[in-house]
Structure formats: structure tokens, C-alpha cells
Scaffold this motif. Structure first.
Motif, PDB file in Angstrom:
ATOM      1  N   MET A   1      30.754  48.914  32.648  1.00 28.21           N
ATOM      2  CA  MET A   1      31.253  50.088  31.930  1.00 28.21           C
ATOM      3  C   MET A   1      32.250  49.692  30.835  1.00 28.21           C
ATOM      4  O   MET A   1      32.114  50.074  29.700  1.00 28.21           O
ATOM      5  N   ARG A   2      33.205  48.854  31.227  1.00 26.07           N
ATOM      6  CA  ARG A   2      34.227  48.465  30.237  1.00 26.07           C
ATOM      7  C   ARG A   2      33.587  47.753  29.047  1.00 26.07           C
ATOM      8  O   ARG A   2      33.926  48.030  27.905  1.00 26.07           O
ATOM      9  N   THR A   3      32.643  46.859  29.360  1.00 24.95           N
ATOM     10  CA  THR A   3      31.987  46.108  28.280  1.00 24.95           C
ATOM     11  C   THR A   3      31.270  47.072  27.334  1.00 24.95           C
ATOM     12  O   THR A   3      31.315  46.920  26.129  1.00 24.95           O
ATOM     13  N   GLY A   4      30.639  48.084  27.937  1.00 24.79           N
ATOM     14  CA  GLY A   4      29.930  49.073  27.124  1.00 24.79           C
ATOM     15  C   GLY A   4      30.854  49.722  26.111  1.00 24.79           C
ATOM     16  O   GLY A   4      30.561  49.770  24.921  1.00 24.79           O
ATOM     17  N   TRP A   5      32.004  50.168  26.581  1.00 19.50           N
ATOM     18  CA  TRP A   5      32.961  50.812  25.674  1.00 19.50           C
ATOM     19  C   TRP A   5      33.446  49.858  24.598  1.00 19.50           C
ATOM     20  O   TRP A   5      33.613  50.234  23.452  1.00 19.50           O
ATOM     21  N   LEU A   6      33.638  48.613  25.018  1.00 19.24           N
ATOM     22  CA  LEU A   6      34.109  47.628  24.055  1.00 19.24           C
ATOM     23  C   LEU A   6      33.087  47.474  22.932  1.00 19.24           C
ATOM     24  O   LEU A   6      33.430  47.471  21.758  1.00 19.24           O
ATOM     25  N   LEU A   7      31.799  47.390  23.310  1.00 19.11           N
ATOM     26  CA  LEU A   7      30.762  47.235  22.295  1.00 19.11           C
ATOM     27  C   LEU A   7      30.732  48.431  21.365  1.00 19.11           C
ATOM     28  O   LEU A   7      30.591  48.280  20.157  1.00 19.11           O
ATOM     29  N   VAL A   8      30.895  49.618  21.925  1.00 22.08           N
ATOM     30  CA  VAL A   8      30.913  50.815  21.087  1.00 22.08           C
ATOM     31  C   VAL A   8      32.073  50.729  20.100  1.00 22.08           C
ATOM     32  O   VAL A   8      31.924  50.987  18.913  1.00 22.08           O
ATOM     33  N   ALA A   9      33.235  50.311  20.611  1.00 20.48           N
ATOM     34  CA  ALA A   9      34.416  50.237  19.763  1.00 20.48           C
ATOM     35  C   ALA A   9      34.218  49.212  18.645  1.00 20.48           C
ATOM     36  O   ALA A   9      34.520  49.476  17.484  1.00 20.48           O
ATOM     37  N   VAL A  10      33.662  48.058  18.992  1.00 17.65           N
ATOM     38  CA  VAL A  10      33.438  47.017  17.983  1.00 17.65           C
ATOM     39  C   VAL A  10      32.438  47.514  16.946  1.00 17.65           C
ATOM     40  O   VAL A  10      32.635  47.371  15.751  1.00 17.65           O
ATOM     41  N   GLY A  11      31.370  48.163  17.436  1.00 19.09           N
ATOM     42  CA  GLY A  11      30.358  48.698  16.529  1.00 19.09           C
ATOM     43  C   GLY A  11      30.977  49.674  15.545  1.00 19.09           C
ATOM     44  O   GLY A  11      30.719  49.604  14.347  1.00 19.09           O
ATOM     45  N   ALA A  12      31.817  50.560  16.042  1.00 15.57           N
ATOM     46  CA  ALA A  12      32.445  51.562  15.181  1.00 15.57           C
ATOM     47  C   ALA A  12      33.344  50.888  14.150  1.00 15.57           C
ATOM     48  O   ALA A  12      33.364  51.268  12.984  1.00 15.57           O
ATOM     49  N   ALA A  13      34.066  49.854  14.591  1.00 18.21           N
ATOM     50  CA  ALA A  13      34.966  49.156  13.682  1.00 18.21           C
ATOM     51  C   ALA A  13      34.167  48.467  12.572  1.00 18.21           C
ATOM     52  O   ALA A  13      34.521  48.533  11.399  1.00 18.21           O
ATOM     53  N   VAL A  14      33.061  47.841  12.955  1.00 21.43           N
ATOM     54  CA  VAL A  14      32.231  47.151  11.964  1.00 21.43           C
ATOM     55  C   VAL A  14      31.662  48.166  10.982  1.00 21.43           C
ATOM     56  O   VAL A  14      31.694  47.968   9.772  1.00 21.43           O
ATOM     57  N   ALA A  15      31.177  49.291  11.518  1.00 21.81           N
ATOM     58  CA  ALA A  15      30.609  50.322  10.652  1.00 21.81           C
ATOM     59  C   ALA A  15      31.669  50.838   9.687  1.00 21.81           C
ATOM     60  O   ALA A  15      31.422  50.983   8.495  1.00 21.81           O
ATOM     61  N   ALA A  16      32.879  51.067  10.197  1.00 23.28           N
ATOM     62  CA  ALA A  16      33.949  51.583   9.350  1.00 23.28           C
ATOM     63  C   ALA A  16      34.306  50.574   8.266  1.00 23.28           C
ATOM     64  O   ALA A  16      34.491  50.926   7.104  1.00 23.28           O
ATOM     65  N   ALA A  17      34.353  49.302   8.648  1.00 19.93           N
ATOM     66  CA  ALA A  17      34.690  48.258   7.678  1.00 19.93           C
ATOM     67  C   ALA A  17      33.620  48.201   6.588  1.00 19.93           C
ATOM     68  O   ALA A  17      33.923  48.062   5.412  1.00 19.93           O
ATOM     69  N   GLY A  18      32.362  48.331   6.998  1.00 16.39           N
ATOM     70  CA  GLY A  18      31.263  48.285   6.030  1.00 16.39           C
ATOM     71  C   GLY A  18      31.394  49.396   5.013  1.00 16.39           C
ATOM     72  O   GLY A  18      31.282  49.175   3.818  1.00 16.39           O
ATOM     73  N   VAL A  19      31.693  50.583   5.496  1.00 12.22           N
ATOM     74  CA  VAL A  19      31.819  51.730   4.601  1.00 12.22           C
ATOM     75  C   VAL A  19      33.029  51.545   3.691  1.00 12.22           C
ATOM     76  O   VAL A  19      32.969  51.794   2.498  1.00 12.22           O
ATOM     77  N   ALA A  20      34.120  51.033   4.290  1.00 11.62           N
ATOM     78  CA  ALA A  20      35.343  50.882   3.511  1.00 11.62           C
ATOM     79  C   ALA A  20      35.165  49.882   2.375  1.00 11.62           C
ATOM     80  O   ALA A  20      35.599  50.127   1.263  1.00 11.62           O
ATOM     81  N   THR A  21      34.466  48.758   2.645  1.00 16.24           N
ATOM     82  CA  THR A  21      34.336  47.744   1.601  1.00 16.24           C
ATOM     83  C   THR A  21      33.284  48.136   0.578  1.00 16.24           C
ATOM     84  O   THR A  21      33.438  47.877  -0.599  1.00 16.24           O
ATOM     85  N   ALA A  22      32.217  48.780   1.037  1.00 10.91           N
ATOM     86  CA  ALA A  22      31.127  49.078   0.115  1.00 10.91           C
ATOM     87  C   ALA A  22      31.353  50.403  -0.604  1.00 10.91           C
ATOM     88  O   ALA A  22      30.638  50.721  -1.544  1.00 10.91           O
ATOM     89  N   GLY A  23      32.352  51.192  -0.184  1.00 12.94           N
ATOM     90  CA  GLY A  23      32.503  52.523  -0.749  1.00 12.94           C
ATOM     91  C   GLY A  23      31.336  53.376  -0.313  1.00 12.94           C
ATOM     92  O   GLY A  23      30.644  53.037   0.633  1.00 12.94           O
ATOM     93  N   GLU A  24      31.098  54.456  -0.989  1.00 10.06           N
ATOM     94  CA  GLU A  24      29.961  55.304  -0.669  1.00 10.06           C
ATOM     95  C   GLU A  24      28.696  54.620  -1.188  1.00 10.06           C
ATOM     96  O   GLU A  24      28.487  54.549  -2.390  1.00 10.06           O
ATOM     97  N   PRO A  25      27.884  54.056  -0.279  1.00 11.47           N
ATOM     98  CA  PRO A  25      26.733  53.316  -0.790  1.00 11.47           C
ATOM     99  C   PRO A  25      25.717  54.281  -1.400  1.00 11.47           C
ATOM    100  O   PRO A  25      25.420  55.306  -0.812  1.00 11.47           O
ATOM    101  N   ASP A  26      25.256  53.988  -2.591  1.00 10.86           N
ATOM    102  CA  ASP A  26      24.317  54.917  -3.199  1.00 10.86           C
ATOM    103  C   ASP A  26      22.880  54.576  -2.808  1.00 10.86           C
ATOM    104  O   ASP A  26      22.617  53.572  -2.158  1.00 10.86           O
ATOM    105  N   GLY A  27      21.985  55.445  -3.201  1.00 16.54           N
ATOM    106  CA  GLY A  27      20.590  55.296  -2.811  1.00 16.54           C
ATOM    107  C   GLY A  27      19.980  53.976  -3.231  1.00 16.54           C
ATOM    108  O   GLY A  27      19.195  53.384  -2.490  1.00 16.54           O
ATOM    109  N   ARG A  28      20.389  53.500  -4.394  1.00 20.41           N
ATOM    110  CA  ARG A  28      19.798  52.250  -4.867  1.00 20.41           C
ATOM    111  C   ARG A  28      20.185  51.089  -3.960  1.00 20.41           C
ATOM    112  O   ARG A  28      19.358  50.266  -3.569  1.00 20.41           O
ATOM    113  N   VAL A  29      21.475  51.048  -3.622  1.00 18.75           N
ATOM    114  CA  VAL A  29      21.963  49.985  -2.750  1.00 18.75           C
ATOM    115  C   VAL A  29      21.301  50.089  -1.375  1.00 18.75           C
ATOM    116  O   VAL A  29      20.886  49.083  -0.786  1.00 18.75           O
ATOM    117  N   LEU A  30      21.177  51.319  -0.883  1.00 21.05           N
ATOM    118  CA  LEU A  30      20.555  51.509   0.427  1.00 21.05           C
ATOM    119  C   LEU A  30      19.086  51.086   0.397  1.00 21.05           C
ATOM    120  O   LEU A  30      18.596  50.430   1.313  1.00 21.05           O
TER     121      LEU A  30
END
Ligand code: HEC
Length: 113
Positions: free
Chosen positions: A1-30
Motif C-alpha cells: 500500500m505504501r509503495t503504491g502511494w509513493l508511486l502515485v506521488a512520484v508520478g504526480a511530481a514528474v507530471a507537474a514538473a513536465g508541465v512546469a518546464t514545457a509550459g502549456e504544450p501546444d498541439g504541434r508539440v503534442l
């Protein structure tokens, strides 16, 4: 259970970092990141760029063909997860808009670069 939550937390952090560095990714980039790797020139899956289809064909593709043709396709460029799980509905809307705005019969046909 704990590991599961940790993975979710890491995933969210990575996703947030991706959005923060790339800004709002536009359709072309996607499109470039999430479609092109499997659909480059000479790809066995067929080359696909916005210009490959006309606007009506893109509408039909997103409405009827994307799911059946990609249902079981996994994306090695994004952790080996299924394409349809990697691309969120919001991302898909942007990709669709980009493809239609730059389709073969649009005013500004283009590839995704
Ligand atoms: C991990 C690889 C992969 C990714 C990522 C991918 N595709 Fe595909 N695509 C495929 C495969 C495999 C097929 C099926 C080829 C076949 O059946 O011959 C396909 C088929 C297609 C076709 C033809 C479908 C038809 O029924 O006519 C189009 C158009 C297409 N993809 C567009 C896209 C778009 C747009 C994206 C991004 C949103 C995308 N693909 C992302 C692998 C991928």
C-alpha cells in the motif's frame, strides 16, 4: 500500500514538473511527441502528419478510428504504456485541433516539424 502511494506521488511530481518546464504544450508539440515517433516517414505504421489527411478524414479518425486502431498499441517512447492511456482527453483535443487546423485542405497545411 505504501509503495503504491509513493508511486502515485512520484508520478504526480514528474507530471507537474513536465508541465512546469514545457509550459502549456501546444498541439504541434503534442503531435510531435505522441504521434510522430510511431508515424515517421517510412514507418511500418504509415507516415502521419496533419497534412496526410483532409479535415473530414481527421474528424472521422478521431471519432471512429483512433480507438480501434490504437487500442492494443503500446508506446515505447512513453514507458511502454498503452497509447490510449498515455494520451489524456485534454491532450487529444489539442492534437485534434492541430491536425485539423493544418490538414491537407486547410489554409495552412503543415507537418509537425
Ligand atoms: C506506439 C505507436 C503509435 C503511436 C504513439 C501512435 N500510433 Fe497511430 N498507429 C499505430 C499503429 C500500430 C497503427 C496501425 C497500423 C496498421 O494497422 O497498419 C496506427 C494507425 C494510425 C492511423 C491509420 C488508422 C486508420 O484506421 O486509417 C492514423 C491516421 C494514426 N495512426 C494516427 C495517429 C495519431 C494522430 C497519433 C497521435 C495521437 C498516433 N497515431 C499515435 C501506432 C501508433
Amino acid at each position: 500500500m505504501r509503495t503504491g502511494w509513493l508511486l502515485v506521488a512520484v508520478g504526480a511530481a514528474v507530471a507537474a514538473a513536465g508541465v512546469a518546464t514545457a509550459g502549456e504544450p501546444d498541439g504541434r508539440v503534442l503531435f510531435k511527441d505522441y504521434c510522430k515517433p510511431c508515424h515517421m516517414a517510412k514507418s511500418p505504421n504509415g507516415e502521419v502528419t496533419p497534412m496526410t489527411l483532409i479535415q473530414d478524414q481527421w474528424e472521422r479518425f478521431f471519432k471512429e478510428k483512433l480507438v480501434p486502431s490504437h487500442q492494443n498499441v503500446v508506446d515505447p517512447a512513453h514507458g511502454g504504456k498503452k497509447v490510449l492511456e498515455v494520451i489524456t482527453p485534454e491532450m487529444l483535443q489539442k492534437i485534434k485541433k492541430f491536425a485539423i487546423d493544418h490538414a491537407a485542405d486547410s489554409e495552412h497545411p503543415m507537418t509537425c516539424g
